[in-house]
Structure formats: structure tokens, C-alpha cells
Design a protein around this motif. Structure first.
Motif, mmCIF file in Angstrom:
data_model
loop_
_atom_site.group_PDB
_atom_site.id
_atom_site.type_symbol
_atom_site.label_atom_id
_atom_site.label_comp_id
_atom_site.label_asym_id
_atom_site.label_seq_id
_atom_site.Cartn_x
_atom_site.Cartn_y
_atom_site.Cartn_z
ATOM 1 N N VAL A 762 0.878 -7.936 3.201
ATOM 2 C CA VAL A 762 2.006 -8.737 2.720
ATOM 3 C C VAL A 762 1.610 -9.375 1.392
ATOM 4 C CG1 VAL A 762 3.669 -10.541 3.315
ATOM 5 C CG2 VAL A 762 2.499 -9.277 5.140
ATOM 6 N N HIS A 763 2.421 -9.146 0.371
ATOM 7 C CA HIS A 763 2.010 -9.573 -0.968
ATOM 8 C C HIS A 763 3.242 -9.903 -1.796
ATOM 9 C CE1 HIS A 763 -1.147 -8.519 -4.331
ATOM 10 N NE2 HIS A 763 -0.920 -9.801 -4.220
ATOM 11 N N ASP A 764 3.184 -11.013 -2.534
ATOM 12 C CA ASP A 764 4.240 -11.316 -3.499
ATOM 13 C C ASP A 764 3.904 -10.560 -4.785
ATOM 14 O OD1 ASP A 764 6.085 -12.296 -5.239
ATOM 15 O OD2 ASP A 764 5.726 -14.422 -4.810
ATOM 16 N N ALA A 765 3.951 -9.249 -4.667
ATOM 17 C CA ALA A 765 3.607 -8.323 -5.768
ATOM 18 C C ALA A 765 3.976 -6.939 -5.260
ATOM 19 C CB ALA A 765 2.116 -8.392 -6.089
ATOM 20 N N SER A 766 3.860 -5.963 -6.106
ATOM 21 C CA SER A 766 4.151 -4.587 -5.698
ATOM 22 C C SER A 766 3.410 -4.240 -4.408
ATOM 23 C CB SER A 766 3.716 -3.643 -6.820
ATOM 24 O OG SER A 766 3.470 -2.365 -6.291
ATOM 25 N N SER A 767 4.124 -3.613 -3.445
ATOM 26 C CA SER A 767 3.497 -3.316 -2.147
ATOM 27 C C SER A 767 2.318 -2.361 -2.307
ATOM 28 C CB SER A 767 4.524 -2.691 -1.201
ATOM 29 O OG SER A 767 5.020 -1.479 -1.752
ATOM 30 N N HIS A 768 2.320 -1.645 -3.411
ATOM 31 C CA HIS A 768 1.295 -0.630 -3.648
ATOM 32 C C HIS A 768 -0.107 -1.224 -3.764
ATOM 33 C CE1 HIS A 768 -0.951 1.491 -6.943
ATOM 34 N NE2 HIS A 768 -0.884 2.444 -6.050
ATOM 35 N N ALA A 769 -0.186 -2.445 -4.298
ATOM 36 C CA ALA A 769 -1.503 -3.013 -4.611
ATOM 37 C C ALA A 769 -2.389 -3.169 -3.368
ATOM 38 C CB ALA A 769 -1.354 -4.355 -5.324
ATOM 39 N N MET A 770 -1.786 -3.364 -2.189
ATOM 40 C CA MET A 770 -2.597 -3.548 -0.974
ATOM 41 C C MET A 770 -2.529 -2.345 -0.039
ATOM 42 S SD MET A 770 -1.902 -7.566 -0.016
ATOM 43 C CE MET A 770 -3.273 -7.796 1.098
ATOM 44 N N ALA A 771 -1.756 -1.316 -0.424
ATOM 45 C CA ALA A 771 -1.463 -0.238 0.521
ATOM 46 C C ALA A 771 -2.679 0.599 0.875
ATOM 47 C CB ALA A 771 -0.358 0.657 -0.056
ATOM 48 N N TRP A 772 -3.736 0.511 0.080
ATOM 49 C CA TRP A 772 -4.942 1.302 0.320
ATOM 50 C C TRP A 772 -5.742 0.799 1.521
ATOM 51 C CZ3 TRP A 772 -9.233 -1.766 0.056
ATOM 52 C CH2 TRP A 772 -9.072 -2.991 -0.608
ATOM 53 N N LEU A 773 -5.413 -0.420 1.988
ATOM 54 C CA LEU A 773 -6.210 -1.018 3.071
ATOM 55 C C LEU A 773 -6.254 -0.122 4.310
ATOM 56 C CD1 LEU A 773 -5.398 -4.828 2.962
ATOM 57 C CD2 LEU A 773 -7.692 -3.803 3.059
ATOM 58 N N GLY A 774 -5.112 0.540 4.593
ATOM 59 C CA GLY A 774 -5.077 1.424 5.765
ATOM 60 C C GLY A 774 -6.109 2.526 5.657
ATOM 61 N N SER A 775 -6.185 3.149 4.488
ATOM 62 C CA SER A 775 -7.165 4.218 4.288
ATOM 63 C C SER A 775 -8.580 3.678 4.402
ATOM 64 C CB SER A 775 -6.997 4.857 2.913
ATOM 65 O OG SER A 775 -5.772 5.508 2.848
ATOM 66 N N ALA A 776 -8.789 2.499 3.825
ATOM 67 C CA ALA A 776 -10.143 1.937 3.827
ATOM 68 C C ALA A 776 -10.619 1.682 5.252
ATOM 69 C CB ALA A 776 -10.176 0.646 3.019
ATOM 70 N N LEU A 777 -9.671 1.270 6.117
ATOM 71 C CA LEU A 777 -10.042 0.928 7.490
ATOM 72 C C LEU A 777 -9.829 2.092 8.448
ATOM 73 C CD1 LEU A 777 -8.395 -2.599 7.407
ATOM 74 C CD2 LEU A 777 -10.857 -2.128 7.462
ATOM 75 N N GLY A 778 -9.189 3.140 7.954
ATOM 76 C CA GLY A 778 -8.914 4.296 8.811
ATOM 77 C C GLY A 778 -7.886 3.986 9.892
ATOM 78 N N VAL A 779 -6.880 3.176 9.536
ATOM 79 C CA VAL A 779 -5.842 2.793 10.510
ATOM 80 C C VAL A 779 -4.466 2.909 9.864
ATOM 81 C CG1 VAL A 779 -7.377 1.167 11.709
ATOM 82 C CG2 VAL A 779 -5.936 0.361 9.815
ATOM 83 N N ALA A 780 -3.413 2.826 10.682
ATOM 84 C CA ALA A 780 -2.052 2.831 10.138
ATOM 85 C C ALA A 780 -1.818 1.550 9.348
ATOM 86 C CB ALA A 780 -1.041 2.923 11.284
ATOM 87 N N CYS A 781 -1.075 1.671 8.263
ATOM 88 C CA CYS A 781 -0.830 0.495 7.414
ATOM 89 C C CYS A 781 0.619 0.481 6.959
ATOM 90 C CB CYS A 781 -1.756 0.540 6.198
ATOM 91 S SG CYS A 781 -1.491 -0.815 5.036
#
Ligand SMILES: Cc1ncc(C[n+]2csc(CCOP(=O)(O)OP(=O)(O)O)c2C)c(N)n1
Ligand SMILES: [Mg+2]
Length: 820
Positions: A762-781
Motif C-alpha cells: 500500500v503506497h501513496d505513489a504508483s503501485s508499481h514501486a512496491m510490486a516487486w515485493l511478491g517476487s522478492a518473497l516468492g509469494v502472491a502480491c
């Protein structure tokens, strides 16, 4: 005829006419504390060698090396040749060790040729222009092997940088005592003057009255595409003069000046002055007899008569004799600038693009390369052969001896990057009531300004937004910088805007370009003014993008500073779309040499800001980090804090402090994230991670409460630096790729995301900026953020519009669980 190749100097401008026009070969006195007078014939010999090397460096890059890519390597022989005279005069007869020079991007071969002849560059580099690990295509402080004072490449920025470096020197001298005087020199292409940032820099009051600034415009009347129609020198001269600059034109060489003094000379001068630029430029591509015909085409009788006594070669040489290639004229002009100590100087040096080469004056010469045969001919003309072509000047000759003396004269000891202080780990700026990060930022600076050890090095700057970004407290305590004390006319009880030499805030006009150029130069002050500083700038976050190229320029140059983009995001609700930033978080995350930080709570911001200033004070980490990627991503550069004006409840952070303990919490905050709320043992309940960054944390916490009511265990993670988490992830990935091993989840992520569970970001900015977290953790995001332009409203209304309210976050969590 319309258009002239040379206009009369504008009011306030003067044409440099050497008072004692030294005949070729005579001694030229150098006014600086240089190693005595230089023989003009020696300088001319050096100039020929500089031209040869600059041309050959580009030639070797294109013709001597294996080229597996099948694309042209490139390089700029014509743009280089244009500046050979100016740079020979500067480096071999005018500059002192403390002087600093910015060289236009396309003359980098000249710079390296000069450094080589001065003994500052190993010969092996000469055949490695534009090769990996070799000489950079454009001068680079951080990547070139020899001394480069200012990086250049994006035209306009490298030109303005020395002006801001001079402004920083004025500040440093006023605060820390004068150091050996420097002249800050910029060598600028004439078409560079089209860039708006040049004029923003020239016009800003912060750059007024700076002696010791010398801009030399390589006035070859050609840009990349064309011979520039008309000549704008009169307009430009007036613009400089109106901004208080000293303007000099070096228009005619000594031969032309002498011809003007002979009978018929005035008619000759008028004829040249009235000739269209395109016609004049065309003379350079012609054989001497054709040049005579073109030059005299339609000429009045007195001009024909004045030229009658000259043979074709003599006439061609005469009419091409421009001042920017006449070393004595140039040195005279530079000396004239030295005599004007109360304002910046600009010299318009009339030059020829491709001077001395068969491509001279050709409209298509910008990226033209000499053929092998043409290079062979130039080698021979220069008195060299294949065995001697890369030699330095023979030390047994006067030219070689002069180069050695200049090398000694220009030697500069290395500078100290660190400050002898410890920035405290925190200022204890805690808050009992809801508070915004922008407010805390201002308070931390005030707290630091109370400390006798740290305060003297702090310097703030803002483009007319100092008060609206909470710098007023700092300004009240430390004052505004002005070279002379100024009388304050208004007694404002809230803001004491006192201006004088001891002030520590540098106020700029509304130019974000200027902000980032100044921050860049403040952040390089350890080198260019031999005084490390702690620079802090503020800017409305959306307008970071307005100065983005200057920000990139400054961090590429290795500058170290803090910038706060504030307020940011749609949290700035009533201000509407033009003021609500969305993509700045991505910019901060992705830009190398810049660490992006977006805290939500006062305590976290306090630690992060003190830590950033502490790292700047300590200087960059030692070179030679474990891997190339690690070295590249190490925090050598600047810090970008994205802040807001939304007051938020501080109790959750204090609860985390109590739960984790001060030391663990601080370590995790600095590493990029911590668990703000722990859902406890989930038992058999589904688990989800709600991850927020910045001002949205209250909504994220509320969503966690709602999920708990529905029997879902939601841990809440506050990401304080997306950049540091991303960098940690990338580091382990790269290591895995390079060593063909399975990458692990990096430490900073593992500590915080202990459970394997789907993620909502959740971010007051483009959703893209944090979307990599799922890949980093190997989970759905499921990333939630602001992906459209904003509009005015209340925070609640706008959060609703972008699915940032707790109810939407709950639904996003259910979606994430269903994807898992
Ligand atoms: C910001 C930016 N825009 C475009 C370019 C591409 N470019 C490189 S040189 C050049 C023309 C430069 O002309 P001038 O400044 O007169 O230099 P000259 O080569 O004539 O000496 C252009 C458009 C660039 N390097 N930077
Ligand atoms: Mg040009």
C-alpha cells in the motif's frame, strides 16, 4: 544581406584586441602565478600536438579496435578541434592548480590529450576511448582515470555546474575562511546556450556578483544538425550583460586585425561582418582558389583592392583567421577577465568546428570521422610517424620542458572527504501528538542546529519553498546567506529572515534545476572547495521531476547531500493533481547513487535523517567493495526523503519500540523496514502481510484490525526505505546469478517477513514501486497505489478513489489470500 557571421559587440561587451599583439613566436606574459612567460611558438607546437592526439584518440577508437557490435563507436573530432586553441591556452598558459574546469562533452578527447601531455594519464588509455574501463565518451568525474573536475554530457548542466561551484566557494570562504582562490571555468558549446537551465543559472540571485567565474563559449556557429542560421551573439551578450556579467568577444585573429589596420581594412571588416554565416562557413570546405572566388563574390571594389596583394593561400588563411584559434588573443581575453573581480565573465571565442581538419566548417561534420588517409596526412603534417605518433612532447625540446613545468604548476593534492564530527544517532525528536514527517524533518534540523559540533557544517537550500517545507525553524536560528549583511525591513515575529555572510540557508529562485545543481556542488564541496559540508535541500515532491536531469547529473557526479521531497502524494489532498506526486518513489528507488527513504513516524525519520547526515559526514565507504554490483549500489551518494504534511498518530510506533526494543527497531528502520504490528501466533488462521510506506500506515493498521475481526492474522510492515530492501534483494540475486547458486531471501526482508504469507503493498505513489515485493518473497502480491493523475478533495475521498481506504485494503488482502 541578412545575417552576419560576426555582430558588433553588444553594449557592455568588448572585443579583445591584444594591446601588445605578440608576433608569432614572441613571448606571452602569463599574469597568473604561473611558471613565467611562455613562448607563443611553443604553445603553437603544443596546440598542434593536442589537435593530433584528440583526432587520433577518436580515430583509434573507431579504426584500430576490434568492433564486434557492428555499430559505429563514434567520437567528435570536429567539436574537439574547435576547442583545441582555447584548451591549449588555458592548460598550458593560464590555469593555476586551484582552478577548476568543466569541458563541453564533445571535447573529452581534447581534455584527455591535454592530461596525457601533462603526464596525468597513462598512454595505454589513448587507444581506449569509449572502451569498457577506458576513457569515457564524455568527461566523467567518477569513471575517467584522469582528473575531471566536472562531469558533462547532458548539454547545459556541465556548463552551469562551475557557476554553482563558485557560489559554494563564496559560501565556504565566508564561513570557514578564504582558501586559495580558484577560477571556475566552463567551456561551453554555442548551441548549449539554447538550454534553459543555463539562463536559470545565470539569472538566479545566488550566482550574482561572482568573480572568478569564466565561461568560454566555443562560438563555432554550428550545432549537431546544422550551421546555425543567423547569429545570436548580440542577443546572448545582452542577456549576459543584463544579468550583470562581463562580456568579451574574441572575434578576429591577429592577422585579420592587422589587415583591418591597413588601407581598405575597414571595408574588408565590414564585408566579413555582413557575410551570412552559411556563406562564411562554406569557405572552409573549399580549395584556396575557390575560397577566393566565393569570398569576393559581389564584394565592393575597396574589398577587392584590399585583397589584391594576397595570393590564394594567403587570402584564405587571412579570412579564416578567427580569434578563438589565436592563442595570444585568447590569453589576452582571459587576462582581461581576471581583471574583473566583481562579476562572472563570459568570453565568446569565435572558432571553426573542425579547425585544422579537412572537415572544417562542413555542416555535417558533427559526428564525421576523418578517413584513414586524412589521418595519415595529419600525422605527417604534425611531424610524426607511426613509431612516434603516441609520444609525449620530447622533454629535451622547449615544448616538452614547458609541459613538465605546467604539470608541476597544476599539481593538486588529494582532498579529505570526511568531517571531523559525529552526527548524533538521533535528536530525540519524539512526539506525543499526531505529527507529519515534514514537521519532524524541520524539528530535527532545528535540534541539530543547536549542536555546536554539527551545526556549522549544515547548509540548507530551497527554490522559494523554504518556509512551506518547514525550514523556517532552521532559518530562524542560522539565518540566510548573503555575501554582505542586508538590512531586514520587516520585523516578522514568526520568521526572522536575516541575511548576511554568516547565514546558513541559501535561498534560490523558483528553479528546481538550480536546486539540484547547487545541491550537487554543495555535495562536492569537499573536493572543489576543500571543505566537506552537510547539505540539505527541500523541494515540493512533484517538482523533483522538474529538476530531474540536474538531480541525475549531481548524483552521477558523486555528490553527497540530503533532499526532502515534501509534501508528496495525494495525501496533499486539496492541492489537486498538479501538486500530487506519484512516480517520484519509483525515481528515487531506481536512481543509482541515491538512497530513497520514506518514513511514516517521527522516531524513524529522526534516526534515518541523522544516519544519512552521519554517513555524509563520514565520507563515502572505501572503494573495492566485495562485488561490482555492491560497489555500484553502495551508499556513496545522496539521500532522498519523501515526506508529507499529513499528521499521523505516533502510538503504533511507540508500541513497536516497546515490543522490539530500541536497538532492534532502530537497526530495522535503518535497514529499510520493520514489523509495525505483529499479529501474534496465528494458530490455524490465514496469515497476510500488509506492507505500507509513508503516510498510508493509519489505513493499513485499520485494515489489519478489520482483518483480525474476520479471523485473518495480518502483520503490518512499515517500509522505511524501499530502496534499501530492493538493493538487498538485488544483491543476493546478483550473487546467485554470478555464482550459479540458489539466492536466499536477504536479511532485511527475512527479519521482517518471518512468515511465508501473501502480501498487500500500500503506497501513496504508483503501485508499481512496491510490486516487486511478491517476487522478492516468492509469494502472491497485490499492489495498491495511485496510478492516475490526482485531483482536489479530502484525503478520505482521494484514498477512496484509489482504493487506499481500509475496506479496500481488506479486499486486497482477501484477493492476495485467494491467489496464494
Ligand atoms: C541535453 C542534451 N540534448 C541533446 C544532446 C545531443 N547533442 C550533443 S552535442 C549537440 C549539439 C551541440 O552543439 P554545440 O553546443 O554548439 O557544440 P559543438 O559540437 O558545436 O561544439 C547535441 C544536440 C545532448 N548531449 N544533451
Ligand atoms: Mg557549436
Amino acid at each position: 544581406m541578412t545575417g552576419v557571421i560576426v555582430g558588433e559587440p553588444a553594449e557592455g561587451a568588448s572585443v579583445a584586441a591584444p594591446t601588445s599583439a605578440a608576433p608569432s613566436g614572441g613571448p606571452v606574459p602569463t599574469e597568473a602565478s604561473g611558471p613565467g612567460a611562455v613562448d607563443l611558438a611553443v604553445l603553437e607546437e603544443i596546440q598542434r600536438r593536442v589537435l593530433w592526439l584528440a583526432v587520433r584518440i577518436v580515430d583509434a577508437a573507431n579504426h584500430d579496435r576490434e568492433n564486434a557490435d557492428g555499430i559505429k563507436v563514434g567520437g567528435h573530432q570536429a567539436s574537439s578541434a574547435s576547442l583545441v586553441g582555447v584548451m591549449t591556452a588555458l592548460y598550458f598558459a593560464h590555469l593555476d592548480a586551484a582552478d577548476r574546469v568543466s569541458v563541453k562533452p564533445h571535447a573529452s578527447p581534447v581534455l584527455h590529450a591535454v592530461q596525457y601531455l601533462l603526464g596525468d594519464l597513462d598512454r595505454s588509455y589513448l587507444t581506449r576511448l569509449r572502451a569498457r574501463g577506458g576513457l569515457q565518451s564524455y568527461p566523467s568525474r567518477s569513471k575517467d582515470p584522469d582528473r575531471v573536475d566536472f562531469s558533462t554530457g547532458s548539454v547545459g548542466l556541465g556548463a552551469a555546474a562551475p557557476l554553482f561551484a563558485a557560489a559554494v566557494r563564496r559560501y565556504v570562504d565566508a564561513h570557514f575562511g578564504p582558501r586559495p582562490a580558484s577560477r571556475f571555468v566552463a567551456l561551453i558549446g554555442d548551441a548549449e546556450l539554447d538550454e534553459g537551465n543555463i539562463w536559470e543559472a545565470v539569472a538566479d540571485p545566488a550566482t550574482q556578483g561572482l568573480g572568478g567565474v569564466l565561461w568560454v563559449v566555443d562560438f563555432n556557429r554550428q550545432s549537431l544538425d546544422r550551421v546555425v542560421p543567423g547569429v545570436r551573439i548580440a542577443q546572448w551578450s545582452q542577456q549576459f550583460a543584463a544579468a550583470g556579467w562581463h562580456v568579451v568577444e574574441v572575434k578576429y585573429g591577429r592577422r585579420l586585425q592587422e589587415a583591418f589596420a591597413r588601407p581598405g581594412g575597414q571595408a574588408l571588416r565590414a564585408w566579413i561582418d555582413a557575410m551570412p554565416n552559411e556563406q562564411y562557413q562554406a569557405l572552409f570546405g573549399l580549395e584556396d582558389d575557390q575560397a577566393r572566388r566565393l569570398f569576393l563574390d559581389g564584394a565592393p571594389a575597396p574589398v577587392v583592392e584590399a585583397c589584391a596583394g594576397l595570393d590564394d593561400a594567403g587570402l584564405a588563411a587571412l579570412v579564416k583567421d578567427l580569434g578563438g584559434h589565436d592563442l595570444a588573443c585568447l590569453l589576452e581575453a582571459f587576462a582581461a577577465c581576471d581583471r574583473v573581480a566583481d562579476r562572472p565573465s563570459v568570453v565568446f571565442a569565435y572558432t571553426v568546428k573542425g579547425w585544422g581538419l579537412p572537415i572544417a566548417g562542413n555542416p555535417r561534420n558533427h559526428s564525421a570521422l576523418l578517413t584513414r588517409e586524412q589521418v595519415d596526412a595529419l600525422r605527417e603534417q604534425t611531424g610524426l610517424d607511426r613509431g612516434t605518433e603516441w609520444d609525449r612532447l620530447d622533454p629535451s625540446t622547449p615544448a616538452g620542458q614547458w609541459a613538465v613545468r605546467r604539470r608541476e604548476h597544476l599539481a593538486l593534492p588529494p582532498a579529505e572527504q570526511a568531517l571531523p564530527i559525529q552526527v548524533p544517532p538521533s535528536t530525540s525528536a519524539r512526539a506525543g501528538r499526531p505529527v507529519s514527517t515534514q514537521e519532524v524533518f524541520g524539528r530535527v534540523l532545528v535540534e541539530l542546529s543547536r549542536r555546536d559540533d554539527v551545526a556549522p557544517y549544515l547548509v540548507t537550500t530551497a527554490p522559494d519553498v523554504a518556509t512551506s517545507t518547514n525550514l523556517a525553524g532552521f532559518i530562524n536560528r542560522r539565518g540566510v546567506f548573503a555575501p554582505q549583511q542586508r538590512r531586514a525591513w520587516n520585523a516578522d515575529p514568526v520568521l526572522r529572515w536575516v541575511e548576511g555572510p554568516s547565514g546558513q540557508h541559501i535561498e534560490l529562485g523558483i528553479s528546481e534545476m538550480n536546486l539540484f545543481l547547487l545541491l550537487g556542488q554543495l555535495g562536492l564541496s569537499w573536493d572543489l572547495s576543500r571543505q566537506p559540508l552537510l547539505p540539505v535541500g527541500t523541494v515540493y515532491d512533484p517538482f523533483v521531476l522538474r529538476g530531474l536531469d540536474a538531480l541525475i547529473y549531481s548524483v552521477y557526479s558523486g555528490a553527497r547531500f540530503v533532499v526532502a521531497g515534501t509534501p508528496s502524494g495525494i495525501t496533499l489532498a486539496p492541492e489537486g493533481g498538479a501538486h500530487q506526486s506519484t512516480i517520484t518513489a519509483s525515481v528515487g528507488l531506481e536512481l543509482p547513487n541515491l538512497t530513497f527513504i520514506e518514513p511514516a513516524y517521527a522516531g524513524a525519520l529522526d534516526w534515518l535523517l541523522c544516519d544519512a547526515l552521519g554517513r555524509i559526514a563520514a565520507g563515502p565507504p572505501a572503494a573495492g567493495a566485495a562485488s561490482a554490483v555492491a560497489a555500484e549500489r553502495e551508499e556513496r551518494g545522496a539521500y532522498y526523503f519523501r515526506l508529507t504534511t499529513r499528521p499521523i498518530d505516533q502510538a503504533p510506533f511507540e508500541a513497536a519500540r516497546a515490543r522490539l526494543g530500541e536497538a532492534v527497531l532502530r537497526r530495522q528502520v535503518l535497514a529499510g523496514g520493520y514489523r509495525l504490528r505483529d499479529a501474534g501466533d496465528p494458530g490455524g488462521a490465514p496469515v497476510v502481510h500488509l506492507v505500507g510506506s509513508g503516510a498510508v500506515l493509519p489505513e493499513v493498521l485499520a485494515a489489519a484490525d478489520e482483518l483480525a475481526e474476520e479471523g485473518i492474522a495480518a502483520h503490518v510492515v512499515d517500509v522505511t526505505s524501499l530502496d534499501r530492501l530492493y538493493t538487498a534483494w538485488q544483491r543476493t540475486l546478483r550473487q546467485g546469478i554470478r555464482t550459479a547458486t540458489t539466492p536466499s531471501v536477504p536479511g532485511p526482508l527475512r527479519q521482517v517477513f518471518a512468515d511465508r504469507a501473501p502480501v498487500v503493498s500500500v503506497h501513496d505513489a504508483s503501485s508499481h514501486a512496491m510490486a516487486w515485493l511478491g517476487s522478492a518473497l516468492g509469494v502472491a502480491c497485490v499492489p495498491v497505489g495511485v496510478d492516475g493523475f490526482g485531483q482536489s478533495g479530502t484525503i478520505g475521498e482521494l484514498y477512496e478513489l484509489h482504493d487506499l481506504l481500509p475496506g479496500s485494503i481488506v479486499n486486497a488482502a482477501l484477493a492476495a489470500l485467494s491467489l496464494a
